[in-house]
Design a protein around this motif. Structure first.
Motif, PDB file in Angstrom:
ATOM      1  N   VAL A  72       0.840  -1.205   0.000  1.00  0.00           N
ATOM      2  CA  VAL A  72       0.000   0.000   0.000  1.00  0.00           C
ATOM      3  C   VAL A  72       0.869   1.246   0.000  1.00  0.00           C
ATOM      4  O   VAL A  72       0.650   2.190  -0.776  1.00  0.00           O
ATOM      5  CB  VAL A  72      -0.946  -0.003   1.216  1.00  0.00           C
ATOM      6  N   THR A  73       1.862   1.283   0.863  1.00  0.00           N
ATOM      7  CA  THR A  73       2.743   2.441   0.945  1.00  0.00           C
ATOM      8  C   THR A  73       3.514   2.626  -0.348  1.00  0.00           C
ATOM      9  O   THR A  73       3.666   3.745  -0.854  1.00  0.00           O
ATOM     10  CB  THR A  73       3.722   2.285   2.115  1.00  0.00           C
ATOM     11  N   ALA A  74       4.012   1.528  -0.915  1.00  0.00           N
ATOM     12  CA  ALA A  74       4.788   1.613  -2.149  1.00  0.00           C
ATOM     13  C   ALA A  74       3.936   2.081  -3.319  1.00  0.00           C
ATOM     14  O   ALA A  74       4.374   2.919  -4.125  1.00  0.00           O
ATOM     15  CB  ALA A  74       5.411   0.245  -2.461  1.00  0.00           C
ATOM     16  N   LEU A  75       2.699   1.588  -3.426  1.00  0.00           N
ATOM     17  CA  LEU A  75       1.828   1.956  -4.542  1.00  0.00           C
ATOM     18  C   LEU A  75       1.264   3.369  -4.401  1.00  0.00           C
ATOM     19  O   LEU A  75       0.914   4.000  -5.400  1.00  0.00           O
ATOM     20  CB  LEU A  75       0.674   0.958  -4.656  1.00  0.00           C
ATOM     21  N   ALA A  76       1.164   3.859  -3.165  1.00  0.00           N
ATOM     22  CA  ALA A  76       0.617   5.197  -2.955  1.00  0.00           C
ATOM     23  C   ALA A  76       1.523   6.269  -3.546  1.00  0.00           C
ATOM     24  O   ALA A  76       1.059   7.344  -3.910  1.00  0.00           O
ATOM     25  CB  ALA A  76       0.412   5.456  -1.463  1.00  0.00           C
ATOM     26  N   VAL A  77       2.804   5.969  -3.661  1.00  0.00           N
ATOM     27  CA  VAL A  77       3.740   6.959  -4.211  1.00  0.00           C
ATOM     28  C   VAL A  77       3.515   7.162  -5.709  1.00  0.00           C
ATOM     29  O   VAL A  77       3.276   8.293  -6.149  1.00  0.00           O
ATOM     30  CB  VAL A  77       5.194   6.548  -3.902  1.00  0.00           C
ATOM     31  N   PRO A  78       3.555   6.116  -6.563  1.00  0.00           N
ATOM     32  CA  PRO A  78       3.354   6.351  -8.004  1.00  0.00           C
ATOM     33  C   PRO A  78       1.899   6.603  -8.398  1.00  0.00           C
ATOM     34  O   PRO A  78       1.639   7.358  -9.345  1.00  0.00           O
ATOM     35  CB  PRO A  78       3.869   5.057  -8.647  1.00  0.00           C
ATOM     36  N   TYR A 129      -4.832  -6.718  -3.182  1.00  0.00           N
ATOM     37  CA  TYR A 129      -5.673  -5.994  -2.235  1.00  0.00           C
ATOM     38  C   TYR A 129      -5.134  -4.590  -1.984  1.00  0.00           C
ATOM     39  O   TYR A 129      -5.900  -3.634  -1.786  1.00  0.00           O
ATOM     40  CB  TYR A 129      -5.764  -6.757  -0.915  1.00  0.00           C
ATOM     41  N   ALA A 130      -3.809  -4.450  -1.962  1.00  0.00           N
ATOM     42  CA  ALA A 130      -3.215  -3.130  -1.787  1.00  0.00           C
ATOM     43  C   ALA A 130      -3.558  -2.219  -2.957  1.00  0.00           C
ATOM     44  O   ALA A 130      -3.862  -1.037  -2.778  1.00  0.00           O
ATOM     45  CB  ALA A 130      -1.699  -3.259  -1.637  1.00  0.00           C
ATOM     46  N   ALA A 131      -3.535  -2.772  -4.171  1.00  0.00           N
ATOM     47  CA  ALA A 131      -3.897  -1.986  -5.348  1.00  0.00           C
ATOM     48  C   ALA A 131      -5.347  -1.523  -5.270  1.00  0.00           C
ATOM     49  O   ALA A 131      -5.673  -0.385  -5.632  1.00  0.00           O
ATOM     50  CB  ALA A 131      -3.671  -2.812  -6.611  1.00  0.00           C
ATOM     51  N   VAL A 132      -6.230  -2.386  -4.785  1.00  0.00           N
ATOM     52  CA  VAL A 132      -7.633  -2.018  -4.627  1.00  0.00           C
ATOM     53  C   VAL A 132      -7.785  -0.893  -3.607  1.00  0.00           C
ATOM     54  O   VAL A 132      -8.535   0.067  -3.812  1.00  0.00           O
ATOM     55  CB  VAL A 132      -8.462  -3.250  -4.200  1.00  0.00           C
ATOM     56  N   ALA A 133      -7.046  -0.997  -2.504  1.00  0.00           N
ATOM     57  CA  ALA A 133      -7.144   0.016  -1.459  1.00  0.00           C
ATOM     58  C   ALA A 133      -6.632   1.367  -1.942  1.00  0.00           C
ATOM     59  O   ALA A 133      -7.255   2.410  -1.705  1.00  0.00           O
ATOM     60  CB  ALA A 133      -6.352  -0.442  -0.236  1.00  0.00           C
ATOM     61  N   VAL A 134      -5.512   1.371  -2.623  1.00  0.00           N
ATOM     62  CA  VAL A 134      -4.919   2.626  -3.078  1.00  0.00           C
ATOM     63  C   VAL A 134      -5.810   3.320  -4.107  1.00  0.00           C
ATOM     64  O   VAL A 134      -6.027   4.534  -4.053  1.00  0.00           O
ATOM     65  CB  VAL A 134      -3.515   2.372  -3.665  1.00  0.00           C
ATOM     66  N   THR A 135      -6.338   2.562  -5.056  1.00  0.00           N
ATOM     67  CA  THR A 135      -7.143   3.164  -6.123  1.00  0.00           C
ATOM     68  C   THR A 135      -8.487   3.684  -5.633  1.00  0.00           C
ATOM     69  O   THR A 135      -9.166   4.413  -6.372  1.00  0.00           O
ATOM     70  CB  THR A 135      -7.373   2.147  -7.261  1.00  0.00           C
ATOM     71  N   ALA A 136      -8.890   3.350  -4.417  1.00  0.00           N
ATOM     72  CA  ALA A 136     -10.146   3.886  -3.880  1.00  0.00           C
ATOM     73  C   ALA A 136     -10.102   5.405  -3.790  1.00  0.00           C
ATOM     74  O   ALA A 136     -11.130   6.073  -3.902  1.00  0.00           O
ATOM     75  CB  ALA A 136     -10.446   3.278  -2.509  1.00  0.00           C
ATOM     76  N   ARG A 137      -8.900   5.964  -3.617  1.00  0.00           N
ATOM     77  CA  ARG A 137      -8.774   7.421  -3.481  1.00  0.00           C
ATOM     78  C   ARG A 137      -8.630   8.129  -4.825  1.00  0.00           C
ATOM     79  O   ARG A 137      -8.482   9.345  -4.870  1.00  0.00           O
ATOM     80  CB  ARG A 137      -7.593   7.756  -2.573  1.00  0.00           C
ATOM     81  N   LEU A 138      -8.682   7.378  -5.920  1.00  0.00           N
ATOM     82  CA  LEU A 138      -8.621   7.983  -7.247  1.00  0.00           C
ATOM     83  C   LEU A 138      -9.985   8.462  -7.727  1.00  0.00           C
ATOM     84  O   LEU A 138     -10.075   9.189  -8.724  1.00  0.00           O
ATOM     85  CB  LEU A 138      -8.045   6.988  -8.258  1.00  0.00           C
ATOM     86  N   ARG A 198     -10.426   6.388   2.274  1.00  0.00           N
ATOM     87  CA  ARG A 198     -10.832   7.652   1.658  1.00  0.00           C
ATOM     88  C   ARG A 198     -10.812   8.794   2.671  1.00  0.00           C
ATOM     89  O   ARG A 198     -11.047   9.951   2.307  1.00  0.00           O
ATOM     90  CB  ARG A 198     -12.226   7.519   1.036  1.00  0.00           C
ATOM     91  N   MET A 199     -10.494   8.484   3.923  1.00  0.00           N
ATOM     92  CA  MET A 199     -10.445   9.499   4.959  1.00  0.00           C
ATOM     93  C   MET A 199      -9.035  10.029   5.202  1.00  0.00           C
ATOM     94  O   MET A 199      -8.872  11.101   5.792  1.00  0.00           O
ATOM     95  CB  MET A 199     -11.003   8.933   6.277  1.00  0.00           C
ATOM     96  N   THR A 200      -8.027   9.287   4.758  1.00  0.00           N
ATOM     97  CA  THR A 200      -6.661   9.709   5.030  1.00  0.00           C
ATOM     98  C   THR A 200      -5.727   9.103   4.004  1.00  0.00           C
ATOM     99  O   THR A 200      -6.137   8.325   3.144  1.00  0.00           O
ATOM    100  CB  THR A 200      -6.232   9.294   6.448  1.00  0.00           C
ATOM    101  N   GLU A 201      -4.454   9.444   4.078  1.00  0.00           N
ATOM    102  CA  GLU A 201      -3.467   8.900   3.165  1.00  0.00           C
ATOM    103  C   GLU A 201      -3.235   7.423   3.450  1.00  0.00           C
ATOM    104  O   GLU A 201      -3.290   6.970   4.601  1.00  0.00           O
ATOM    105  CB  GLU A 201      -2.142   9.662   3.290  1.00  0.00           C
TER     106      GLU A 201
END
Length: 297
Positions: A114-120, A166-175, A238-241
């Motif tokens: 999650v942390t790694a994918l949130a950067v790019p 699952y991390a990819a799903v979590a990160v893309t929720a904020r897109l 969706r509430m925080t980074e």
């Protein structure tokens, strides 16, 4: 960071979601000797639609917008559903092949992804403290996994792959656009995953008749547990980074070990420490860092 960022509440929400995820995993483990992973995934997605639809119906944002069913980013929503179905199949297979605690431990490594994918994907700036917290937690995961055990067998690649997806799903929720209700995001993913897993099951041996009312009850409960967990996790992300919540995902590991011990007779204590200390330490480091940032702003 969004003006609506609520890190504390997001952390609590994500921890409750972890509890529901573990309840779902326990149910899958219980049923895995009678039903295939693809069947359980299909049933889970079917019954998870109920809390998803209920949450959407109760969404004030959705009602005020006239209850629209189409969103601008529908392609992203469908893609997330496809990713969810792949992640489910990998994780559910691992629960049938490995000990509950071992599979859950590897799957909770998604915090690092999650942390790694949130950067790019999101352009987040992750400082060295949060990177250190995640890495400390991951070191604890490694200690619990104990290289050389069955955690590093071929089957261990299944929960690891699921963790990444699952991390990819979590990160893309904020897109998604801010005006898209969280229940709508979840609904799109649920319908897509339901369609995908039912088709996979039909072409991969078909469905096994449900053998008893007890099994039917567990299957329904499994869907509710999973649906509520996903909804809570989307709300949290969706509430925080993403990187703020990443280390707290590790708290599900000792919980999974304890539940596996109680319900399946596993004895995880010898492998739980000192890894658990590092996992908790990583989470507390994030709490300390967040407080320092708030006090200095």
């Amino acid at each position: 960071m969004r003006s609506t960022d609520q890190t504390g509440l997001a952390i609590i929400t994500s921890l409750v979601a972890l509890l529901f995820f573990d309840a779902m995993g326990l149910t899958i483990k219980l049923l895995s000797d009678r039903y295939t992973a693809q069947e359980l995934s299909a049933w889970r997605n079917l019954f998870a639609l109920i809390p998803s639809l209920l949450a959407l119906w109760l969404s004030k944002m959705w009602r005020d917008a006239g209850r629209p069913w189409r969103i601008r980013q529908w392609k992203l929503a469908l893609a997330r559903g496809a990713i969810v179905s792949a992640a489910q199949l990998m994780f559910y297979m691992s629960l049938g092949l490995m000990a509950f605690a071992t599979a859950s431990t590897i799957a909770y490594a998604n915090a690092l992804f999650v942390t790694a994918l949130a950067v790019p994907l999101l352009g987040e700036k992750v400082g060295w403290v949060r990177w250190a917290a995640v890495l400390i937690g991951f070191a604890g995961v490694i200690l619990i996994m104990r290289p050389g055990t069955d955690a590093f067998s071929f089957a261990s690649l299944l929960p690891l792959g699921a963790a990444f997806l699952y991390a990819a799903v979590a990160v893309t929720a904020r897109l998604f656009d801010d005006d898209v209700p969280t229940p709508m995001v979840n609904f799109y993913a649920s319908v897509t995953a339901l369609t995908a897993t039912f088709l996979i099951t039909l072409f991969w041996g078909g469905f096994t008749p449900v053998s008893s009312l007890a099994d039917l009850g567990w299957i329904i409960a499994m869907g509710f547990f999973g649906g509520i967990a996903v909804l809570l996790l989307i709300v949290a992300y969706r509430m925080t980074e993403q990187s703020n919540l990443a280390p707290f995902s590790y708290f599900g590991i000792p919980l999974a070990f304890g539940l596996g011990w109680v319900f399946f007779g596993e004895t995880p204590w010898e492998t739980l420490f000192p890894g658990a200390i590092l996992i908790v330490g990583g989470g507390l480091l994030i709490v300390w860092r967040e407080r320092r940032l708030r006090h200095s702003s």
